[in-house]
Design a protein around this motif. Sequence first.
Motif, PDB file in Angstrom:
ATOM      1  N   TYR A   1       6.568  -9.806  -7.940  1.00  0.00           N
ATOM      2  CA  TYR A   1       7.882  -9.271  -8.282  1.00  0.00           C
ATOM      3  C   TYR A   1       7.725  -8.071  -9.215  1.00  0.00           C
ATOM      4  CZ  TYR A   1      12.614  -9.102 -10.246  1.00  0.00           C
ATOM      5  OH  TYR A   1      13.854  -8.695 -10.650  1.00  0.00           O
ATOM      6  N   GLY A   2       8.356  -6.962  -8.852  1.00  0.00           N
ATOM      7  CA  GLY A   2       8.378  -5.793  -9.718  1.00  0.00           C
ATOM      8  C   GLY A   2       7.087  -4.998  -9.777  1.00  0.00           C
ATOM      9  N   CYS A   3       6.145  -5.279  -8.904  1.00  0.00           N
ATOM     10  CA  CYS A   3       4.904  -4.496  -8.854  1.00  0.00           C
ATOM     11  C   CYS A   3       5.180  -3.256  -8.007  1.00  0.00           C
ATOM     12  CB  CYS A   3       3.763  -5.338  -8.290  1.00  0.00           C
ATOM     13  SG  CYS A   3       3.306  -6.727  -9.356  1.00  0.00           S
ATOM     14  N   THR A   4       5.704  -2.242  -8.630  1.00  0.00           N
ATOM     15  CA  THR A   4       6.282  -1.098  -7.936  1.00  0.00           C
ATOM     16  C   THR A   4       5.267  -0.169  -7.285  1.00  0.00           C
ATOM     17  OG1 THR A   4       6.381   0.060 -10.055  1.00  0.00           O
ATOM     18  CG2 THR A   4       8.377  -1.115  -9.344  1.00  0.00           C
ATOM     19  N   ASN A   5       3.982  -0.365  -7.528  1.00  0.00           N
ATOM     20  CA  ASN A   5       2.958   0.473  -6.880  1.00  0.00           C
ATOM     21  C   ASN A   5       2.468  -0.118  -5.563  1.00  0.00           C
ATOM     22  OD1 ASN A   5       2.779   2.706  -8.637  1.00  0.00           O
ATOM     23  ND2 ASN A   5       1.709   1.426 -10.120  1.00  0.00           N
ATOM     24  N   ILE A   6       2.972  -1.278  -5.187  1.00  0.00           N
ATOM     25  CA  ILE A   6       2.614  -1.876  -3.905  1.00  0.00           C
ATOM     26  C   ILE A   6       3.542  -1.317  -2.840  1.00  0.00           C
ATOM     27  CG2 ILE A   6       2.427  -4.007  -2.570  1.00  0.00           C
ATOM     28  CD1 ILE A   6       1.924  -5.478  -5.234  1.00  0.00           C
ATOM     29  N   GLY A   7       2.957  -0.848  -1.739  1.00  0.00           N
ATOM     30  CA  GLY A   7       3.744  -0.260  -0.661  1.00  0.00           C
ATOM     31  C   GLY A   7       3.429  -0.888   0.687  1.00  0.00           C
ATOM     32  N   ASP A   8       3.920  -0.243   1.725  1.00  0.00           N
ATOM     33  CA  ASP A   8       3.773  -0.749   3.090  1.00  0.00           C
ATOM     34  C   ASP A   8       2.315  -0.978   3.485  1.00  0.00           C
ATOM     35  OD1 ASP A   8       6.513  -0.748   3.537  1.00  0.00           O
ATOM     36  OD2 ASP A   8       6.522   1.233   4.460  1.00  0.00           O
ATOM     37  N   ALA A   9       1.472  -0.001   3.213  1.00  0.00           N
ATOM     38  CA  ALA A   9       0.066  -0.113   3.617  1.00  0.00           C
ATOM     39  C   ALA A   9      -0.608  -1.319   2.966  1.00  0.00           C
ATOM     40  CB  ALA A   9      -0.688   1.165   3.269  1.00  0.00           C
ATOM     41  N   GLY A  10      -0.318  -1.557   1.695  1.00  0.00           N
ATOM     42  CA  GLY A  10      -0.921  -2.682   0.987  1.00  0.00           C
ATOM     43  C   GLY A  10      -0.460  -4.023   1.513  1.00  0.00           C
ATOM     44  N   VAL A  11       0.832  -4.146   1.758  1.00  0.00           N
ATOM     45  CA  VAL A  11       1.378  -5.418   2.247  1.00  0.00           C
ATOM     46  C   VAL A  11       0.837  -5.732   3.643  1.00  0.00           C
ATOM     47  CG1 VAL A  11       3.505  -6.584   2.936  1.00  0.00           C
ATOM     48  CG2 VAL A  11       3.428  -5.308   0.809  1.00  0.00           C
ATOM     49  N   LYS A  12       0.796  -4.727   4.487  1.00  0.00           N
ATOM     50  CA  LYS A  12       0.268  -4.930   5.837  1.00  0.00           C
ATOM     51  C   LYS A  12      -1.206  -5.338   5.789  1.00  0.00           C
ATOM     52  CE  LYS A  12      -0.438  -2.631  10.272  1.00  0.00           C
ATOM     53  NZ  LYS A  12      -0.265  -1.390  11.030  1.00  0.00           N
ATOM     54  N   ALA A  13      -2.013  -4.620   5.014  1.00  0.00           N
ATOM     55  CA  ALA A  13      -3.439  -4.933   4.890  1.00  0.00           C
ATOM     56  C   ALA A  13      -3.652  -6.309   4.252  1.00  0.00           C
ATOM     57  CB  ALA A  13      -4.141  -3.852   4.076  1.00  0.00           C
ATOM     58  N   PHE A  14      -2.799  -6.661   3.297  1.00  0.00           N
ATOM     59  CA  PHE A  14      -2.867  -7.991   2.687  1.00  0.00           C
ATOM     60  C   PHE A  14      -2.697  -9.065   3.755  1.00  0.00           C
ATOM     61  CE2 PHE A  14      -0.284 -11.570   1.243  1.00  0.00           C
ATOM     62  CZ  PHE A  14      -1.170 -12.163   0.363  1.00  0.00           C
TER      63      PHE A  14
END
Length: 191
Positions: A133-146
């Motif tokens: 929550y609130g980790c504003t530097n996480i974006g689409d590329a990171g979530v997909k790769a995760f």
Amino acid sequence: LASVAVDCQSCANIGDACVNGLGQALGQAPKLASVHLNFSCCANIGDAGVDGLGQALGLAPNLTAVHLDFYGCTNIGDAGVNGLGQALGQAPKLASVHLNFRGCTNIGDAGVEGLGQGLGQAPNLTAVHLDFYGCTNIGDAGVKAFGQGLGQAPKLASVHMNFSCCANIGDAGVDGLGQALGLAPNLTAVH
């Protein structure tokens, strides 16, 4: 020693050296099965502490459950989260992981990607609960790769993720996460 719970919330004098030392001691406990550590709002904990803790816990031969709370530890970034994931992925009996990085604003795409890749290597991992929550530097590329990394965990059955208020995550990230986790053969629940 089978179970350890330590609450150090808002302890201003706790830093990387303390977290590393505790990890080293716990990692040597041959019967340790469960760890619950609360370091929320400990401003002096950073990447070195989180990575060191992970390295030590990853060596615990009987560790089945890890619950780590780093809420508001703003000095933790990609290197710490990546190292933690890589190390925990080596724990042979690890079945359950609960990680709270709420408000750790230095964590970005590289951190969550490394975390997913690492945990995806855990041979007995069945349940994951993550709060970013609130980790504003996480974006689409990171979530997909995760998702792509975590989806490789052969026994993964349940995933609970909170990416609320991560303003850089949009349709592409959520779609990619869903597609990646959808390939996990034993996944029965996503929250």
